[in-house]
Scaffold this motif. Structure first.
Motif, PDB file in Angstrom:
ATOM      1  N   ALA A  67     -19.583   5.389  -5.965  1.00 30.91           N
ATOM      2  CA  ALA A  67     -19.269   5.325  -7.402  1.00 30.91           C
ATOM      3  C   ALA A  67     -19.579   3.955  -7.989  1.00 30.91           C
ATOM      4  O   ALA A  67     -19.763   3.828  -9.200  1.00 30.91           O
ATOM      5  N   ILE A  68     -19.625   2.921  -7.137  1.00 31.84           N
ATOM      6  CA  ILE A  68     -20.012   1.589  -7.609  1.00 31.84           C
ATOM      7  C   ILE A  68     -21.210   1.087  -6.795  1.00 31.84           C
ATOM      8  O   ILE A  68     -21.350  -0.114  -6.545  1.00 31.84           O
ATOM      9  N   ASP A  69     -22.046   2.043  -6.378  1.00 34.01           N
ATOM     10  CA  ASP A  69     -23.311   1.749  -5.703  1.00 34.01           C
ATOM     11  C   ASP A  69     -23.135   1.029  -4.376  1.00 34.01           C
ATOM     12  O   ASP A  69     -24.015   0.264  -3.957  1.00 34.01           O
ATOM     13  N   LYS A  70     -22.026   1.278  -3.700  1.00 33.13           N
ATOM     14  CA  LYS A  70     -21.829   0.744  -2.351  1.00 33.13           C
ATOM     15  C   LYS A  70     -21.923   1.920  -1.391  1.00 33.13           C
ATOM     16  O   LYS A  70     -20.927   2.574  -1.079  1.00 33.13           O
ATOM     17  N   ASN A  71     -23.134   2.187  -0.950  1.00 34.70           N
ATOM     18  CA  ASN A  71     -23.398   3.386  -0.155  1.00 34.70           C
ATOM     19  C   ASN A  71     -23.245   3.177   1.342  1.00 34.70           C
ATOM     20  O   ASN A  71     -23.010   4.125   2.081  1.00 34.70           O
ATOM     21  N   GLN A  72     -23.396   1.939   1.790  1.00 32.56           N
ATOM     22  CA  GLN A  72     -23.266   1.654   3.213  1.00 32.56           C
ATOM     23  C   GLN A  72     -21.792   1.657   3.612  1.00 32.56           C
ATOM     24  O   GLN A  72     -21.006   0.894   3.055  1.00 32.56           O
ATOM     25  N   PRO A  73     -21.388   2.501   4.547  1.00 29.47           N
ATOM     26  CA  PRO A  73     -19.985   2.487   4.989  1.00 29.47           C
ATOM     27  C   PRO A  73     -19.626   1.145   5.632  1.00 29.47           C
ATOM     28  O   PRO A  73     -20.412   0.579   6.395  1.00 29.47           O
ATOM     29  N   VAL A  74     -18.463   0.647   5.301  1.00 24.28           N
ATOM     30  CA  VAL A  74     -17.930  -0.582   5.893  1.00 24.28           C
ATOM     31  C   VAL A  74     -16.477  -0.353   6.276  1.00 24.28           C
ATOM     32  O   VAL A  74     -15.842   0.612   5.841  1.00 24.28           O
ATOM     33  N   CYS A  75     -15.955  -1.232   7.077  1.00 18.95           N
ATOM     34  CA  CYS A  75     -14.550  -1.148   7.478  1.00 18.95           C
ATOM     35  C   CYS A  75     -13.675  -1.697   6.361  1.00 18.95           C
ATOM     36  O   CYS A  75     -13.737  -2.886   6.034  1.00 18.95           O
ATOM     37  N   THR A  76     -12.901  -0.832   5.749  1.00 19.98           N
ATOM     38  CA  THR A  76     -11.985  -1.222   4.689  1.00 19.98           C
ATOM     39  C   THR A  76     -10.544  -1.120   5.196  1.00 19.98           C
ATOM     40  O   THR A  76     -10.286  -0.564   6.257  1.00 19.98           O
ATOM     41  N   ARG A  77      -9.642  -1.644   4.441  1.00 20.63           N
ATOM     42  CA  ARG A  77      -8.239  -1.580   4.848  1.00 20.63           C
ATOM     43  C   ARG A  77      -7.751  -0.136   4.865  1.00 20.63           C
ATOM     44  O   ARG A  77      -8.075   0.659   3.985  1.00 20.63           O
ATOM     45  N   GLY A  78      -6.933   0.177   5.855  1.00 20.22           N
ATOM     46  CA  GLY A  78      -6.414   1.534   5.989  1.00 20.22           C
ATOM     47  C   GLY A  78      -4.921   1.594   6.191  1.00 20.22           C
ATOM     48  O   GLY A  78      -4.364   2.677   6.336  1.00 20.22           O
ATOM     49  N   GLN A  79      -4.255   0.440   6.194  1.00 19.32           N
ATOM     50  CA  GLN A  79      -2.802   0.414   6.384  1.00 19.32           C
ATOM     51  C   GLN A  79      -2.176  -0.680   5.539  1.00 19.32           C
ATOM     52  O   GLN A  79      -2.798  -1.698   5.240  1.00 19.32           O
ATOM     53  N   ALA A  80      -0.928  -0.446   5.181  1.00 18.13           N
ATOM     54  CA  ALA A  80      -0.181  -1.405   4.377  1.00 18.13           C
ATOM     55  C   ALA A  80       0.568  -2.388   5.277  1.00 18.13           C
ATOM     56  O   ALA A  80       0.968  -2.057   6.387  1.00 18.13           O
ATOM     57  N   ASN A  81       0.733  -3.599   4.777  1.00 15.19           N
ATOM     58  CA  ASN A  81       1.657  -4.530   5.405  1.00 15.19           C
ATOM     59  C   ASN A  81       3.088  -4.133   5.068  1.00 15.19           C
ATOM     60  O   ASN A  81       3.361  -3.662   3.950  1.00 15.19           O
ATOM     61  N   VAL A  82       3.988  -4.327   5.990  1.00 16.14           N
ATOM     62  CA  VAL A  82       5.404  -4.087   5.733  1.00 16.14           C
ATOM     63  C   VAL A  82       5.974  -5.377   5.139  1.00 16.14           C
ATOM     64  O   VAL A  82       6.054  -6.393   5.833  1.00 16.14           O
ATOM     65  N   PRO A  83       6.352  -5.394   3.857  1.00 15.20           N
ATOM     66  CA  PRO A  83       6.738  -6.657   3.218  1.00 15.20           C
ATOM     67  C   PRO A  83       7.956  -7.316   3.856  1.00 15.20           C
ATOM     68  O   PRO A  83       8.073  -8.538   3.869  1.00 15.20           O
ATOM     69  N   THR A  84       8.860  -6.505   4.421  1.00 12.16           N
ATOM     70  CA  THR A  84      10.066  -7.080   5.034  1.00 12.16           C
ATOM     71  C   THR A  84       9.744  -7.833   6.322  1.00 12.16           C
ATOM     72  O   THR A  84      10.589  -8.575   6.827  1.00 12.16           O
ATOM     73  N   SER A  85       8.532  -7.652   6.857  1.00 12.49           N
ATOM     74  CA  SER A  85       8.160  -8.422   8.040  1.00 12.49           C
ATOM     75  C   SER A  85       7.782  -9.854   7.674  1.00 12.49           C
ATOM     76  O   SER A  85       7.649 -10.706   8.553  1.00 12.49           O
ATOM     77  N   PHE A  86       7.629 -10.141   6.379  1.00 11.70           N
ATOM     78  CA  PHE A  86       7.315 -11.490   5.916  1.00 11.70           C
ATOM     79  C   PHE A  86       8.541 -12.152   5.277  1.00 11.70           C
ATOM     80  O   PHE A  86       8.856 -13.293   5.583  1.00 11.70           O
ATOM     81  N   ILE A  87       9.207 -11.421   4.391  1.00 10.36           N
ATOM     82  CA  ILE A  87      10.443 -11.903   3.758  1.00 10.36           C
ATOM     83  C   ILE A  87      11.451 -10.777   3.872  1.00 10.36           C
ATOM     84  O   ILE A  87      11.272  -9.702   3.304  1.00 10.36           O
ATOM     85  N   SER A  88      12.523 -10.992   4.603  1.00  9.03           N
ATOM     86  CA  SER A  88      13.471  -9.910   4.876  1.00  9.03           C
ATOM     87  C   SER A  88      14.812 -10.181   4.206  1.00  9.03           C
ATOM     88  O   SER A  88      15.069 -11.278   3.704  1.00  9.03           O
ATOM     89  N   GLY A  89      15.644  -9.143   4.190  1.00 12.16           N
ATOM     90  CA  GLY A  89      17.036  -9.306   3.782  1.00 12.16           C
ATOM     91  C   GLY A  89      17.308  -9.315   2.301  1.00 12.16           C
ATOM     92  O   GLY A  89      18.444  -9.537   1.873  1.00 12.16           O
ATOM     93  N   LEU A  90      16.303  -9.036   1.464  1.00 15.20           N
ATOM     94  CA  LEU A  90      16.506  -9.028   0.012  1.00 15.20           C
ATOM     95  C   LEU A  90      16.920  -7.631  -0.457  1.00 15.20           C
ATOM     96  O   LEU A  90      16.762  -6.643   0.263  1.00 15.20           O
ATOM     97  N   PRO A  91      17.451  -7.523  -1.686  1.00 15.72           N
ATOM     98  CA  PRO A  91      17.768  -6.199  -2.227  1.00 15.72           C
ATOM     99  C   PRO A  91      16.535  -5.295  -2.258  1.00 15.72           C
ATOM    100  O   PRO A  91      15.402  -5.755  -2.442  1.00 15.72           O
TER     101      PRO A  91
END
Length: 427
Positions: A67-91
């Motif tokens: 759709a934006i003329d990027k036809n060659q497959p590349v490795c893109t992100r496929g998983q989310a970071n868990v935010p509590t693994s960086f800053i924990s204990g907040l509401p």
């Protein structure tokens, strides 16, 4: 001076010009071999070329974006970071979580009614995979159907054989299994509710074994105050938040009425207009102080798989900023999307990282947050370490299947004409 042999290996050439064809052939051959073997079998890194999902390393997905003329497959992100693994204990309301729109409406989902399904599709892999890949919010449409409660992508409040997916308990059991296997994770379910069976939802969640994780509506904060901390919710095992679009269910079944607790922008096409972030008509304005959770809908009315990678690039980042300002400089807690895996690189995963980074530590991404550091004191991040730090075991399992369709207006509704289907269907 190097020399070379002709094809019959009998005559020798000694001059560089005589051997030039040989050097060129040798150079091109080595280049092709090097390129073709540069990475494979799980060794390809972020944005490197790939030919199959198995080429990419952990937490990456092999895809392209024509759709934006990027036809060659590349490795893109496929998983989310868990935010509590960086800053924990907040509401709970201080974090942003990835949510899938119509999580159950999956391309290639088995047909269980004996009738060819005629509806829109919004996702490409199982709910189990969605959860494993970091999705923490599910939008589910529930209907009375076949003396049971089914997940349907339907219209006018009724489920049909050709809009039905599966009994809702099947998907809820996937959620139960995930929560059991991941004792520190929290999942939110938002129900578009067409269930009229008395105590139908209460029995459904109990039969799925989810009542033990239920966050009681009596403890949900009102008037915009903070939610309990993630730590407390996990300690009390209140790790499932459920909201319904039916206001009567709060008193009748103890299921929270969505718009008493969540502020929400316009879904569908109204929610993807650049520079605009209007509230949904059922919701109070996004800058209201009456609720402490905000849902940002980001999906067009007509879901098209091939367009999602384009939608999940710069336009998404721009609208996140627009909705942030509309909410009085408060970041959304849920980002709801179609085809969450599709992007031209970081996609919705980068967007959620950026949303969490801004809220949790005033950094450009949550991966730059430093525990105990003042706000704005951030790690230097390179593209290579913006991908998830750990692989939670999820993987994309869907396949692309686009239907040709025609669109027109059918009153205030949209109608579709699918191949081999004689009649028009109003949605």
């Amino acid at each position: 001076m190097l020399s070379c042999f002709s094809e019959n290996r009998m005559s020798r050439c000694t001059l560089p010009n005589d051997c030039s064809y040989y050097y060129i052939f040798l150079f091109v051959s080595v280049l092709l071999i090097t390129t073709s073997t540069s990475c494979s079998d799980g060794t390809c890194q972020f944005m490197e070329s790939c030919s199959a999902a198995t080429d990419c390393g952990p937490a990456l997905y092999c895809g392209n974006c024509p759709a934006i003329d990027k036809n060659q497959p590349v490795c893109t992100r496929g998983q989310a970071n868990v935010p509590t693994s960086f800053i924990s204990g907040l509401p709970f309301n201080k974090y942003t979580w990835l949510m899938t729109h119509n999580s159950f409406s999956i391309v290639d989902a088995p047909i269980l009614t004996g009738t060819q399904r005629i509806t829109f599709y919004n996702q490409e892999d199982t709910v189990t995979n969605q959860l494993r890949n970091g999705v923490r919010g599910l939008m589910l449409d529930m209907y009375d159907f076949e003396n049971d409660i089914w997940l349907c992508h339907s219209f006018r409040g009724e489920c049909f054989n050709f809009t039905a997916f599966q009994p809702a308990i099947n998907t809820l059991r996937e959620v139960e299994a995930f929560l059991t296997q991941n004792p520190t994770e929290i999942v939110t379910i938002i129900i578009e509710d067409y269930v009229h069976t008395t105590k139908g939802l209460t029995k459904l969640f109990a039969n799925a074994g989810l009542d033990k994780y239920w966050f009681p509506v009596s403890k949900m904060p009102k008037k915009g105050v903070d939610w309990p901390t993630i730590t407390k919710m996990v300690q009390e095992n209140h790790r499932l938040l459920v909201f319904t679009s039916d206001s009567s269910k709060e008193v009748g079944e103890g299921i929270a009425y969505q718009w008493r607790y969540i502020l929400e922008n316009e879904p569908g096409d109204g929610g993807v207009v650049q520079g605009s972030c209007p509230n949904r008509k059922e919701s109070k304005p996004l800058n209201s102080k009456s609720a402490s959770l905000i849902l940002q809908n980001y999906f067009p009315t007509m879901p098209v798989e091939a367009e999602a990678c384009k939608e999940h690039s710069a336009p998404l980042a721009n609208l996140v900023g627009t909705c942030y300002k509309s909410a009085g400089n408060v970041m959304a807690n849920f980002l709801a999307v179609n085809f969450y895996m599709r992007s031209d690189g970081g996609g919705v995963f980068d967007a959620v990282d950026q949303m969490n980074g801004r809220t949790l530590c005033s950094c450009s991404t949550v991966t730059a947050c430093q525990v105990g550091a003042p706000a704005g004191v951030c790690k230097n991040m390179s593209p290579s370490n913006t991908t998830p730090a750990t692989n939670t075991g999820g993987s994309f399992s869907g396949s692309v299947q686009l239907f040709e369709l025609e669109m027109d207006q059918c009153g205030s509704d949209i109608w579709l004409r699918f191949p081999d289907v004689a009649n028009m269907i109003c949605l």
